[in-house]
Design a protein around this motif. Structure first.
Motif, PDB file in Angstrom:
ATOM      1  N   UNK A  88     -56.150  64.541 -91.377  1.00 38.65           N
ATOM      2  CA  UNK A  88     -54.762  64.490 -91.829  1.00 38.65           C
ATOM      3  C   UNK A  88     -54.031  63.361 -91.115  1.00 38.65           C
ATOM      4  N   UNK A  89     -53.214  62.602 -91.876  1.00 40.17           N
ATOM      5  CA  UNK A  89     -52.502  61.445 -91.330  1.00 40.17           C
ATOM      6  C   UNK A  89     -51.031  61.468 -91.735  1.00 40.17           C
ATOM      7  N   UNK A  90     -50.184  60.994 -90.821  1.00 40.00           N
ATOM      8  CA  UNK A  90     -48.768  60.764 -91.083  1.00 40.00           C
ATOM      9  C   UNK A  90     -48.450  59.346 -90.616  1.00 40.00           C
ATOM     10  N   UNK A  91     -47.397  58.769 -91.140  1.00 41.11           N
ATOM     11  CA  UNK A  91     -47.076  57.379 -90.800  1.00 41.11           C
ATOM     12  C   UNK A  91     -45.583  57.139 -90.937  1.00 41.11           C
ATOM     13  N   UNK A  92     -45.188  56.004 -90.417  1.00 40.05           N
ATOM     14  CA  UNK A  92     -43.798  55.580 -90.514  1.00 40.05           C
ATOM     15  C   UNK A  92     -43.764  54.096 -90.856  1.00 40.05           C
ATOM     16  N   UNK A  93     -43.078  53.767 -91.911  1.00 36.27           N
ATOM     17  CA  UNK A  93     -42.911  52.368 -92.296  1.00 36.27           C
ATOM     18  C   UNK A  93     -41.693  51.756 -91.630  1.00 36.27           C
ATOM     19  N   UNK A  94     -41.459  50.505 -91.893  1.00 36.90           N
ATOM     20  CA  UNK A  94     -40.291  49.746 -91.420  1.00 36.90           C
ATOM     21  C   UNK A  94     -40.249  49.608 -89.898  1.00 36.90           C
ATOM     22  N   UNK A  95     -41.364  49.796 -89.230  1.00 41.68           N
ATOM     23  CA  UNK A  95     -41.353  49.755 -87.772  1.00 41.68           C
ATOM     24  C   UNK A  95     -41.297  48.325 -87.229  1.00 41.68           C
ATOM     25  N   UNK A  96     -41.506  47.354 -88.074  1.00 39.48           N
ATOM     26  CA  UNK A  96     -41.433  45.967 -87.642  1.00 39.48           C
ATOM     27  C   UNK A  96     -40.027  45.403 -87.680  1.00 39.48           C
ATOM     28  N   UNK A  97     -39.044  46.231 -88.034  1.00 37.74           N
ATOM     29  CA  UNK A  97     -37.666  45.769 -88.113  1.00 37.74           C
ATOM     30  C   UNK A  97     -36.812  46.499 -87.082  1.00 37.74           C
ATOM     31  N   UNK A 106     -38.817  58.911 -84.172  1.00 35.95           N
ATOM     32  CA  UNK A 106     -39.909  59.850 -83.939  1.00 35.95           C
ATOM     33  C   UNK A 106     -41.246  59.165 -83.641  1.00 35.95           C
ATOM     34  N   UNK A 107     -41.571  58.003 -84.231  1.00 35.36           N
ATOM     35  CA  UNK A 107     -42.876  57.413 -83.908  1.00 35.36           C
ATOM     36  C   UNK A 107     -43.020  57.051 -82.421  1.00 35.36           C
ATOM     37  N   UNK A 108     -41.988  56.463 -81.823  1.00 39.61           N
ATOM     38  CA  UNK A 108     -42.052  56.130 -80.392  1.00 39.61           C
ATOM     39  C   UNK A 108     -42.103  57.406 -79.556  1.00 39.61           C
ATOM     40  N   UNK A 109     -41.388  58.435 -79.976  1.00 44.91           N
ATOM     41  CA  UNK A 109     -41.439  59.713 -79.270  1.00 44.91           C
ATOM     42  C   UNK A 109     -42.832  60.326 -79.374  1.00 44.91           C
ATOM     43  N   UNK A 110     -43.448  60.228 -80.554  1.00 42.91           N
ATOM     44  CA  UNK A 110     -44.799  60.766 -80.747  1.00 42.91           C
ATOM     45  C   UNK A 110     -45.823  59.980 -79.945  1.00 42.91           C
ATOM     46  N   UNK A 111     -45.610  58.688 -79.786  1.00 42.30           N
ATOM     47  CA  UNK A 111     -46.540  57.891 -78.992  1.00 42.30           C
ATOM     48  C   UNK A 111     -46.473  58.299 -77.522  1.00 42.30           C
ATOM     49  N   UNK A 112     -45.275  58.644 -77.034  1.00 42.28           N
ATOM     50  CA  UNK A 112     -45.115  59.100 -75.644  1.00 42.28           C
ATOM     51  C   UNK A 112     -45.710  60.482 -75.429  1.00 42.28           C
ATOM     52  N   UNK A 113     -45.431  61.403 -76.329  1.00 42.88           N
ATOM     53  CA  UNK A 113     -45.900  62.786 -76.213  1.00 42.88           C
ATOM     54  C   UNK A 113     -46.258  63.250 -77.617  1.00 42.88           C
ATOM     55  N   UNK A 164     -46.542  52.401 -88.508  1.00 40.83           N
ATOM     56  CA  UNK A 164     -47.249  53.104 -87.434  1.00 40.83           C
ATOM     57  C   UNK A 164     -47.975  54.280 -88.054  1.00 40.83           C
ATOM     58  N   UNK A 165     -49.271  54.370 -87.786  1.00 38.08           N
ATOM     59  CA  UNK A 165     -50.135  55.402 -88.353  1.00 38.08           C
ATOM     60  C   UNK A 165     -50.549  56.372 -87.253  1.00 38.08           C
ATOM     61  N   UNK A 166     -50.534  57.661 -87.584  1.00 41.73           N
ATOM     62  CA  UNK A 166     -50.957  58.692 -86.644  1.00 41.73           C
ATOM     63  C   UNK A 166     -51.938  59.640 -87.323  1.00 41.73           C
TER      64      UNK A 166
END
Length: 176
Positions: A88-97, A106-113, A164-166
């Motif tokens: 199972x995968x979740x992702x967030x677009x527009x992270x380059x802006x 949430x993506x940066x928060x998920x990367x931390x914890x 960002x892909x998780x």
């Protein structure tokens, strides 16, 4: 001149009504069990907690959105999810802006914890979000996403940092 000033005050007050209603609704939703269509929500508490072997995630192919809650901070949101090769995968677009990074924290928060709870069709799953930044696996995940959604997430977009892909991996008790 005085009539124009009064008219502006009245119009300003009338505009404050919907703004106050939106702010109140957003604040109230933060304490609710999960998100609604517009606002993030509080922790996911309702629903049976999955126990047992790893689920067959193919059932997610027929589900438009899932609810995702991070443990730190304990807020939830609706999000797209895709299954590829039994995972199972979740992702967030527009992270380059800059706007994307401000809007989607949430993506940066998920990367931390990466500790998370997913609620899918009323059932909760404890997971660990593991960021995937490169690799051939992104080709298959991107195809699964494009088959399901009007999203253009590709391997190139993930490797460039625009998306960002998780993986929503099983949570080991020893993992943070």
């Amino acid at each position: 001149m005085q009539a124009a000033a009064r008219a502006l005050v009245v119009v300003g007050c009338l505009l404050l009504i919907p703004v106050a209603a939106l702010v109140t609704a957003a604040a109230k939703q933060r304490f609710a069990d999960g998100p609604n269509r517009l606002f993030a929500g509080g922790p996911l508490v309702a629903g049976e907690l999955h126990a047992g072997p790893e689920p067959d995630w193919r059932f997610v192919r027929d589900i438009e959105t899932i609810e995702l809650q991070l443990l730190d901070p304990p807020t939830s949101r609706r999000i797209w999810a895709a299954e590829h090769d039994g995972r199972l995968y979740v992702w967030s677009g527009y992270m380059g802006t800059a706007v994307g990074r401000l809007w989607k924290r949430w993506p940066a928060q998920a990367e931390r914890d990466g500790r998370a709870v997913l609620r899918i069709a009323g059932k909760r799953y404890e997971r660990r979000l593991v960021r995937i930044e490169s690799g051939a696996i992104l080709d298959g995940i991107g195809r699964a996403i494009q088959d399901k959604y009007p999203s253009q997430v590709t391997r190139a977009a993930v490797e460039a940092g625009d998306a960002w892909m998780f993986e929503a991996a099983p949570r080991q008790e020893s993992a943070p």
